[in-house]
Enzyme design. Structure first.
Site, PDB file in Angstrom:
ATOM      1  CB  SER A  60      44.053  40.513  33.090  1.00  0.00           C
ATOM      2  OG  SER A  60      43.199  40.670  31.993  1.00  0.00           O
TER       3      SER A  60
ATOM      4  CE1 TYR B  72      47.562  36.599  30.307  1.00  0.00           C
ATOM      5  CE2 TYR B  72      45.304  37.341  29.872  1.00  0.00           C
ATOM      6  CZ  TYR B  72      46.599  37.599  30.314  1.00  0.00           C
ATOM      7  OH  TYR B  72      46.915  38.862  30.762  1.00  0.00           O
TER       8      TYR B  72
ATOM      9  CE  LYS C   5      48.087  37.720  33.752  1.00  0.00           C
ATOM     10  NZ  LYS C   5      49.393  38.158  34.245  1.00  0.00           N
TER      11      LYS C   5
HETATM   12  P1  NAD Z   1      55.049  41.819  27.586  1.00  0.00           P
HETATM   13  O1  NAD Z   1      55.064  40.503  26.914  1.00  0.00           O
HETATM   14  O2  NAD Z   1      55.454  43.012  26.816  1.00  0.00           O
HETATM   15  O3  NAD Z   1      55.937  41.765  28.918  1.00  0.00           O
HETATM   16  C1  NAD Z   1      56.099  40.596  29.665  1.00  0.00           C
HETATM   17  C2  NAD Z   1      57.584  40.391  29.864  1.00  0.00           C
HETATM   18  O4  NAD Z   1      57.798  39.203  30.626  1.00  0.00           O
HETATM   19  C3  NAD Z   1      58.355  40.211  28.555  1.00  0.00           C
HETATM   20  O5  NAD Z   1      59.437  41.111  28.522  1.00  0.00           O
HETATM   21  C4  NAD Z   1      58.833  38.771  28.590  1.00  0.00           C
HETATM   22  O6  NAD Z   1      60.091  38.616  27.942  1.00  0.00           O
HETATM   23  C5  NAD Z   1      58.878  38.505  30.075  1.00  0.00           C
HETATM   24  N1  NAD Z   1      58.708  37.098  30.457  1.00  0.00           N
HETATM   25  C6  NAD Z   1      57.757  36.222  30.038  1.00  0.00           C
HETATM   26  N2  NAD Z   1      57.909  35.043  30.644  1.00  0.00           N
HETATM   27  C7  NAD Z   1      58.984  35.158  31.461  1.00  0.00           C
HETATM   28  C8  NAD Z   1      59.644  34.288  32.346  1.00  0.00           C
HETATM   29  N3  NAD Z   1      59.234  33.015  32.496  1.00  0.00           N
HETATM   30  N4  NAD Z   1      60.717  34.737  33.030  1.00  0.00           N
HETATM   31  C9  NAD Z   1      61.151  36.012  32.882  1.00  0.00           C
HETATM   32  N5  NAD Z   1      60.568  36.892  32.058  1.00  0.00           N
HETATM   33  C10 NAD Z   1      59.496  36.455  31.350  1.00  0.00           C
HETATM   34  O7  NAD Z   1      53.579  42.002  28.190  1.00  0.00           O
HETATM   35  P2  NAD Z   1      52.906  43.278  28.870  1.00  0.00           P
HETATM   36  O8  NAD Z   1      51.827  43.750  27.965  1.00  0.00           O
HETATM   37  O9  NAD Z   1      53.936  44.220  29.331  1.00  0.00           O
HETATM   38  O10 NAD Z   1      52.194  42.578  30.105  1.00  0.00           O
HETATM   39  C11 NAD Z   1      52.775  42.559  31.393  1.00  0.00           C
HETATM   40  C12 NAD Z   1      51.849  41.820  32.327  1.00  0.00           C
HETATM   41  O11 NAD Z   1      50.574  42.446  32.327  1.00  0.00           O
HETATM   42  C13 NAD Z   1      51.598  40.361  31.922  1.00  0.00           C
HETATM   43  O12 NAD Z   1      51.556  39.580  33.100  1.00  0.00           O
HETATM   44  C14 NAD Z   1      50.227  40.403  31.284  1.00  0.00           C
HETATM   45  O13 NAD Z   1      49.543  39.184  31.400  1.00  0.00           O
HETATM   46  C15 NAD Z   1      49.544  41.502  32.086  1.00  0.00           C
HETATM   47  N6  NAD Z   1      48.440  42.149  31.353  1.00  0.00           N
HETATM   48  C16 NAD Z   1      48.690  42.704  30.139  1.00  0.00           C
HETATM   49  C17 NAD Z   1      47.638  43.281  29.415  1.00  0.00           C
HETATM   50  C18 NAD Z   1      47.854  43.880  28.066  1.00  0.00           C
HETATM   51  O14 NAD Z   1      46.885  44.070  27.342  1.00  0.00           O
HETATM   52  N7  NAD Z   1      49.081  44.204  27.669  1.00  0.00           N
HETATM   53  C19 NAD Z   1      46.329  43.296  29.967  1.00  0.00           C
HETATM   54  C20 NAD Z   1      46.134  42.737  31.234  1.00  0.00           C
HETATM   55  C21 NAD Z   1      47.203  42.154  31.921  1.00  0.00           C
HETATM   56  N1  UFG Z   2      39.471  43.763  17.651  1.00  0.00           N
HETATM   57  C1  UFG Z   2      39.153  43.857  16.308  1.00  0.00           C
HETATM   58  N2  UFG Z   2      40.132  43.576  15.409  1.00  0.00           N
HETATM   59  C2  UFG Z   2      41.404  43.229  15.758  1.00  0.00           C
HETATM   60  C3  UFG Z   2      41.709  43.141  17.140  1.00  0.00           C
HETATM   61  C4  UFG Z   2      40.710  43.413  18.054  1.00  0.00           C
HETATM   62  O1  UFG Z   2      38.018  44.168  15.950  1.00  0.00           O
HETATM   63  O2  UFG Z   2      42.236  42.972  14.870  1.00  0.00           O
HETATM   64  C5  UFG Z   2      38.420  44.114  18.639  1.00  0.00           C
HETATM   65  C6  UFG Z   2      38.079  42.973  19.599  1.00  0.00           C
HETATM   66  O3  UFG Z   2      37.056  42.178  19.036  1.00  0.00           O
HETATM   67  C7  UFG Z   2      37.652  43.745  20.852  1.00  0.00           C
HETATM   68  C8  UFG Z   2      38.526  45.007  20.819  1.00  0.00           C
HETATM   69  O4  UFG Z   2      38.947  45.142  19.470  1.00  0.00           O
HETATM   70  O5  UFG Z   2      36.308  44.152  20.721  1.00  0.00           O
HETATM   71  C9  UFG Z   2      39.747  44.903  21.717  1.00  0.00           C
HETATM   72  O6  UFG Z   2      40.474  43.722  21.424  1.00  0.00           O
HETATM   73  P1  UFG Z   2      41.945  43.453  21.982  1.00  0.00           P
HETATM   74  O7  UFG Z   2      42.405  42.150  21.412  1.00  0.00           O
HETATM   75  O8  UFG Z   2      42.801  44.645  21.747  1.00  0.00           O
HETATM   76  O9  UFG Z   2      41.731  43.359  23.561  1.00  0.00           O
HETATM   77  P2  UFG Z   2      40.821  42.371  24.425  1.00  0.00           P
HETATM   78  O10 UFG Z   2      39.851  43.218  25.185  1.00  0.00           O
HETATM   79  O11 UFG Z   2      40.285  41.269  23.635  1.00  0.00           O
HETATM   80  O12 UFG Z   2      41.911  41.735  25.412  1.00  0.00           O
HETATM   81  C10 UFG Z   2      42.864  42.518  26.132  1.00  0.00           C
HETATM   82  C11 UFG Z   2      44.121  41.699  26.368  1.00  0.00           C
HETATM   83  C12 UFG Z   2      43.807  40.533  27.263  1.00  0.00           C
HETATM   84  C13 UFG Z   2      43.181  41.032  28.540  1.00  0.00           C
HETATM   85  C14 UFG Z   2      41.967  41.901  28.245  1.00  0.00           C
HETATM   86  C15 UFG Z   2      41.411  42.507  29.492  1.00  0.00           C
HETATM   87  O13 UFG Z   2      44.623  41.202  25.126  1.00  0.00           O
HETATM   88  O14 UFG Z   2      45.004  39.872  27.592  1.00  0.00           O
HETATM   89  O15 UFG Z   2      42.323  42.952  27.351  1.00  0.00           O
HETATM   90  O16 UFG Z   2      42.414  43.192  30.156  1.00  0.00           O
HETATM   91  F1  UFG Z   2      42.794  39.977  29.279  1.00  0.00           F
END
Ligand code: NAD
Ligand code: UFG
Length: 337
Positions: free
Chosen positions: A124, A148, A152
């Site tokens: 991330s 979190y 990572k």
């Molecule tokens: P998500 O929660 O939709 O998917 C994660 C999946 O992992 C889920 O289906 C959950 O059931 C499964 N899981 C969690 N813990 C587990 C375990 N111990 N064993 C087996 N399965 C397990 O999340 P996502 O948005 O698809 O994110 C996927 C990956 O990308 C994550 O590692 C997350 O940290 C990373 N990531 C996501 C974002 C974002 O904004 N969505 C940003 C940066 C990084």
């Molecule tokens: N925001 C609002 N109102 C809301 C939610 C978000 O104003 O209800 C704003 C936040 O302040 C930020 C922007 O919208 O300025 C984006 O916020 P998000 O929560 O959608 O995303 P973040 O950038 O905070 O975080 C996301 C993931 C993290 C990841 C990060 C970088 O949630 O897990 O992107 O990849 F680490």
């Protein structure tokens, strides 16, 4: 190629499964369903026209993982599984380290047991901490401001040690920026449980009338309109980035960190306006204080992905909003996960 997706029924995993299957790969989904729904497996079969193997299991169960890797003749793993809510990680650090760090150790043990060395890890942009300059390139110093993010970072560092220990490892840490949007079918998408933490699903629920108003967390940031700026990337573009990473690893051993972003930042208010335009609905909002831990702006330098992976994002804000809106409406009618 036979590819295992941990967290394969989750948001990003399910979209990546579509791209991999459509590129001719055989995909096995491994998930404990803690944040996803088994109906996704059927939706994926429907979208791709081929059944997909699903194993319900936890990544901390190294024995089940080992058996699964062996039985399916897996050649590469994409590791999505983990917990991902920043706020929750502050309250439950042990759960986050257990799931994310311990879970990854168990996965590495299983991979080692069956001699699989190709791994793509969901990292991330959070590993960059507070940006010291923008856009963020992969050489930007890393740091963590919450459990979190620290999980990572620990995993990335662990993977670097692992790659250094044995030349057979091929590891890509993909640093995602802000994934949004859904597959065009609207059968899969992001379905947060409870109140959404993230901007896009929250906006969609306000547009649908499920929530009264968006809270905009701060309008006094040093950004053009004062609201937070992020690099939103369509989840289908992100999914294609994983396919590109596997192609790259076929020819490159070692450890590689690569940003997956568009290189373009958008503010909260720009996102609200884009969503209103696409959905034809109004998105009422109120300005509230800043959310603790948020940075003013975060966007990628995406050159390394273009150069090394031959990948760049193709889809724009309109596509992101349109697919989110379609998924939102289809979810309300009960036909998606
Ligand atoms: P998500 O929660 O939709 O998917 C994660 C999946 O992992 C889920 O289906 C959950 O059931 C499964 N899981 C969690 N813990 C587990 C375990 N111990 N064993 C087996 N399965 C397990 O999340 P996502 O948005 O698809 O994110 C996927 C990956 O990308 C994550 O590692 C997350 O940290 C990373 N990531 C996501 C974002 C974002 O904004 N969505 C940003 C940066 C990084
Ligand atoms: N925001 C609002 N109102 C809301 C939610 C978000 O104003 O209800 C704003 C936040 O302040 C930020 C922007 O919208 O300025 C984006 O916020 P998000 O929560 O959608 O995303 P973040 O950038 O905070 O975080 C996301 C993931 C993290 C990841 C990060 C970088 O949630 O897990 O992107 O990849 F680490």
């Amino acid at each position: 190629m036979n590819i295992l997706l941990t967290g394969g029924t989750g948001y990003i995993g399910s979209h990546t499964a579509v791209v991999l299957a459509q590129a001719g790969h055989d995909v096995v989904l491994y998930d404990n369903l803690s944040n996803s729904d088994r109906r996704v497996v059927n939706h994926l079969a429907h979208i791709t026209g081929r059944p997909m193997t699903f194993v319900e299991g936890d990544i901390r169960d190294a024995e089940l993982l080992t058996r699964t890797l062996r039985a399916a003749g897996i050649e590469a793993v994409i590791h999505f599984a983990g917990l991902k809510a920043v706020g929750e990680s502050v309250d439950k650090p042990v759960e986050y380290y257990a799931n994310n760090v311990q879970g990854t150790i168990s996965l590495l043990q299983a991979m080692q047991a069956v001699s699989i060395g190709t791994l793509v890890f969901s990292s991330s942009a959070t590993v960059y901490g507070e940006p010291q300059y923008l856009p963020l390139d992969e050489k930007h110093p890393t740091s963590a401001t919450n459990p979190y993010g620290r999980s990572k970072l620990h995993i990335e560092e662990m993977l670097l040690d692992v790659a250094k220990s044995d030349q057979r490892w091929r590891i890509a840490c993909l640093r995602y920026f802000n994934p949004v949007g859904a597959h065009d079918s609207a059968l899969i998408g992001e379905s947060p449980r409870g109140i959404p933490n993230n901007l896009m699903p929250y906006i969609a629920q306000v547009a649908a009338g499920q929530r009264q108003a968006l809270q905009v967390f701060g309008d006094d940031y040093p950004t053009p309109d004062g609201t937070g700026v992020r690099d939103y990337i369509h989840v289908m573009d992100l999914a294609r980035g994983h396919l590109a990473a596997l192609g790259f690893l076929a020819h490159h051993a070692g450890w590689h960190a690569v940003n997956l972003g568009t290189g373009h930042g958008s503010s909260v208010l720009e996102m609200v306006r884009a969503f209103e335009h696409v959905s034809g609905q109004s998105v009422p909002y109120k300005i509230t204080p800043r959310r603790p831990g948020d940075v003013a702006a975060c966007y990628a330098k995406a050159d390394k992905a273009a150069r090394e992976l031959g990948w760049s994002a193709q889809l724009g804000l309109e596509d992101m909003c349109r697919s989110t809106w379609k998924f939102q409406r289809q979810s309300e009618s009960g036909s998606s996960r």
